[in-house]
Design a protein around this motif. Structure first.
Motif, PDB file in Angstrom:
ATOM      1  N   PHE A  88       0.831  -1.202   0.000  1.00 63.38           N
ATOM      2  CA  PHE A  88       0.000   0.000   0.000  1.00 63.38           C
ATOM      3  C   PHE A  88       0.868   1.255   0.000  1.00 63.38           C
ATOM      4  N   VAL A  89       0.355   2.301  -0.639  1.00 62.59           N
ATOM      5  CA  VAL A  89       0.959   3.623  -0.555  1.00 62.59           C
ATOM      6  C   VAL A  89       0.411   4.300   0.698  1.00 62.59           C
ATOM      7  N   SER A  90       1.270   4.889   1.499  1.00 65.22           N
ATOM      8  CA  SER A  90       0.814   5.577   2.694  1.00 65.22           C
ATOM      9  C   SER A  90      -0.207   6.652   2.322  1.00 65.22           C
ATOM     10  N   LEU A  91      -1.277   6.727   3.074  1.00 64.47           N
ATOM     11  CA  LEU A  91      -2.333   7.693   2.770  1.00 64.47           C
ATOM     12  C   LEU A  91      -1.910   9.130   3.035  1.00 64.47           C
ATOM     13  N   THR A  92      -0.814   9.297   3.761  1.00 68.84           N
ATOM     14  CA  THR A  92      -0.305  10.645   4.024  1.00 68.84           C
ATOM     15  C   THR A  92       0.921  10.950   3.165  1.00 68.84           C
ATOM     16  N   THR A  93       1.174  10.100   2.159  1.00 65.89           N
ATOM     17  CA  THR A  93       2.358  10.301   1.325  1.00 65.89           C
ATOM     18  C   THR A  93       2.291  11.623   0.565  1.00 65.89           C
ATOM     19  N   PRO A 127      -6.911   0.929  -4.235  1.00 63.50           N
ATOM     20  CA  PRO A 127      -7.193   1.703  -5.452  1.00 63.50           C
ATOM     21  C   PRO A 127      -6.100   2.741  -5.705  1.00 63.50           C
ATOM     22  N   LEU A 128      -5.873   3.067  -6.966  1.00 62.77           N
ATOM     23  CA  LEU A 128      -4.884   4.086  -7.318  1.00 62.77           C
ATOM     24  C   LEU A 128      -5.417   5.475  -6.966  1.00 62.77           C
ATOM     25  N   ARG A 142     -10.717   1.494 -12.984  1.00 65.30           N
ATOM     26  CA  ARG A 142     -11.384   0.455 -13.777  1.00 65.30           C
ATOM     27  C   ARG A 142     -10.357  -0.282 -14.635  1.00 65.30           C
ATOM     28  N   SER A 143      -9.525   0.467 -15.341  1.00 66.81           N
ATOM     29  CA  SER A 143      -8.491  -0.140 -16.175  1.00 66.81           C
ATOM     30  C   SER A 143      -7.497  -0.938 -15.332  1.00 66.81           C
ATOM     31  N   PHE A 144      -7.134  -0.380 -14.187  1.00 62.34           N
ATOM     32  CA  PHE A 144      -6.162  -1.008 -13.289  1.00 62.34           C
ATOM     33  C   PHE A 144      -6.680  -2.352 -12.770  1.00 62.34           C
ATOM     34  N   PHE A 145      -7.902  -2.363 -12.236  1.00 61.20           N
ATOM     35  CA  PHE A 145      -8.436  -3.585 -11.638  1.00 61.20           C
ATOM     36  C   PHE A 145      -8.736  -4.655 -12.689  1.00 61.20           C
TER      37      PHE A 145
END
Length: 424
Positions: A88-93, A127-128, A142-145
């Motif tokens: 996961f990307v940190s939500l505070t990144t 999600p991105l 949508r494209s990613f998933f």
């Protein structure tokens, strides 16, 4: 329900995975969330990629080396996980470069292959969001998933979207998939395009609390799409992964556990319960950390019991109750019409032959020889003692009703004479 602990919450060593797994087994932990993010945080990998090749300390290929080693250790100990979480990307990144999304796509594809090799059935995918405007979110994801769906080789593999918050002016606010109705639309649309039930949802309670949400409403909007729930606690203002019931104010938890349990009961949830306690665990001395494992197991059992009460009632052809007190009264108010019992029992002989809440009160001896498809539901706080009593009588179908998280509140509690209570 499957009860698992997140790897970060039990201080999993990526260098010595075999030793960590042995400690888990000894502590009685039944399952594990295989967290690919432990093998290299995405922001770290992304920043290392920006450096000159000779200056890099890590690259995406090194992640594979570590998680392959851990997967081999799980297989050797016959402790293969059935649920995993992508990095996961940190939500505070502060990274807003869409190049991070490209890296996420690449690493997730590789991790999904590893998951299917381990036999993992459910995979939590973030999600991105990096560098994306709100109007771009759906089409990009949508494209990613759907691309990740095409990567899956096994029909039973399920990808779980999860709710997010985002940083805005230093505060955390609602982000991608935080709205239950919108998230439900995403899951349904992706399943239609995939042509099978490839997608589901993982509800993160920590995110719900940070977003100040009506948890029961979110749960009911998502319904059976929820395949996993992450159990953690925070103070509603700061991102944290604390042990449930430990962030308290004026003797009450800051979390909406009532809304979660009521909602999951109504939807018939029977998926993964994931306990995430990293911040609580690391705050303890390493000498004390092993002592926390029994508490983690007890918490998972507690949530499974509270959420699964109605599922337990459904599985019996007929039921009888054990207990003729306030908890029995609350059972009759909550479930008496939907799951009517034939009678109730009590250990107090003074109550035998009387009626309580419309039920005849009988001796526990009346329970001997019940049909195999009947169940005995204990309505008494001394659950363990009564369960032992019933098992000694040869009764195997035992359930439990607890009125801490009733579908509605009832306050008309009664008191018997002190003399009766003392002799009960």
């Amino acid at each position: 329900m499957e009860k698992v602990c997140a790897m970060g919450g039990i201080i999993f060593s990526v260098e010595k995975p075999g030793r960590s797994i042995s400690m888990l087994r000894e502590a009685g932990i039944e399952g594990i969330l295989f967290d690919f993010g432990l093998f290299a945080p995405l922001e770290w990998v992304f920043r290392e990629q920006e450096k000159k090749e000779e200056e890099r300390k890590i690259d995406p290929a090194r992640m594979r080396k570590y998680f392959d080693k851990a997967a081999d250790a799980f297989a050797a100990h016959d402790f293969l996980p059935s649920i995993a979480r992508m990095p996961f990307v940190s939500l505070t990144t502060e990274i807003r470069d869409p190049g991070l999304n490209s890296l996420v796509r690449k690493i997730n594809t590789e991790c999904i292959r590893a998951c299917e090799g381990m036999g993992v059935r459910e995979i939590i995918v973030q999600p991105l969001f990096a560098g994306l405007a709100r109007e771009e979110m759906w089409e990009t994801n949508r494209s990613f998933f759907l691309a990740l769906s095409d990567t899956c080789q096994k029909k039973e593999t399920r990808l779980l979207l999860t709710n997010q918050c985002r940083s805005q002016g230093g505060r955390l606010v609602r982000g991608v998939c935080s709205d239950g109705e919108e998230a439900a639309r995403w899951v349904d649309a992706l399943n239609r395009e995939a042509g099978l039930e490839r997608f589901g949802f993982c509800l993160d309670m920590g995110i719900c609390n940070l977003c100040k949400q009506d948890v029961q409403g979110v749960v009911l909007s998502l319904g059976r799409r929820i395949r996993a729930v992450v159990l953690m606690e925070n103070d509603g203002e700061h991102m944290a992964r604390l042990l449930p019931f430990t962030s308290a104010y004026i003797r009450r938890s800051t979390m909406d556990w009532l809304g979660l349990i009521r909602g999951l009961r109504r939807t018939g949830f029977d998926g993964f319960l994931i306990l995430e306690t990293t911040d609580t665990t690391v705050a303890f001395s390493p000498l004390l950390q092993p002592s926390l494992a029994p508490v983690y197991g007890a918490l998972l059992d507690y949530f499974a019991l509270q959420i699964g009460i109605e599922n337990d009632l459904k599985k019996y052809e007929r039921i009888v109750l054990f207990g003729a007190g306030n908890m029995c009264r609350n059972y009759m108010k909550c479930y008496g019409e939907k799951y009517p019992p034939l009678f109730t029992c009590d250990n107090n002989p003074k109550l035998w032959g009387s009626r309580f809440e419309g039920l005849e009160v009988k001796s526990p001896e009346e329970l001997r020889g019940l049909p195999e498809d009947w169940g005995v539901i204990i309505c008494n706080i001394f659950y363990r003692e009564i369960e032992s009593q019933l098992r000694a009588m040869g009764i195997g179908n035992i359930g439990y009703f607890n009125d801490e998280y009733m579908p509605s509140f009832y306050f008309d509690r009664f008191k018997r004479d002190t003399e009766d209570e003392e002799e009960a």
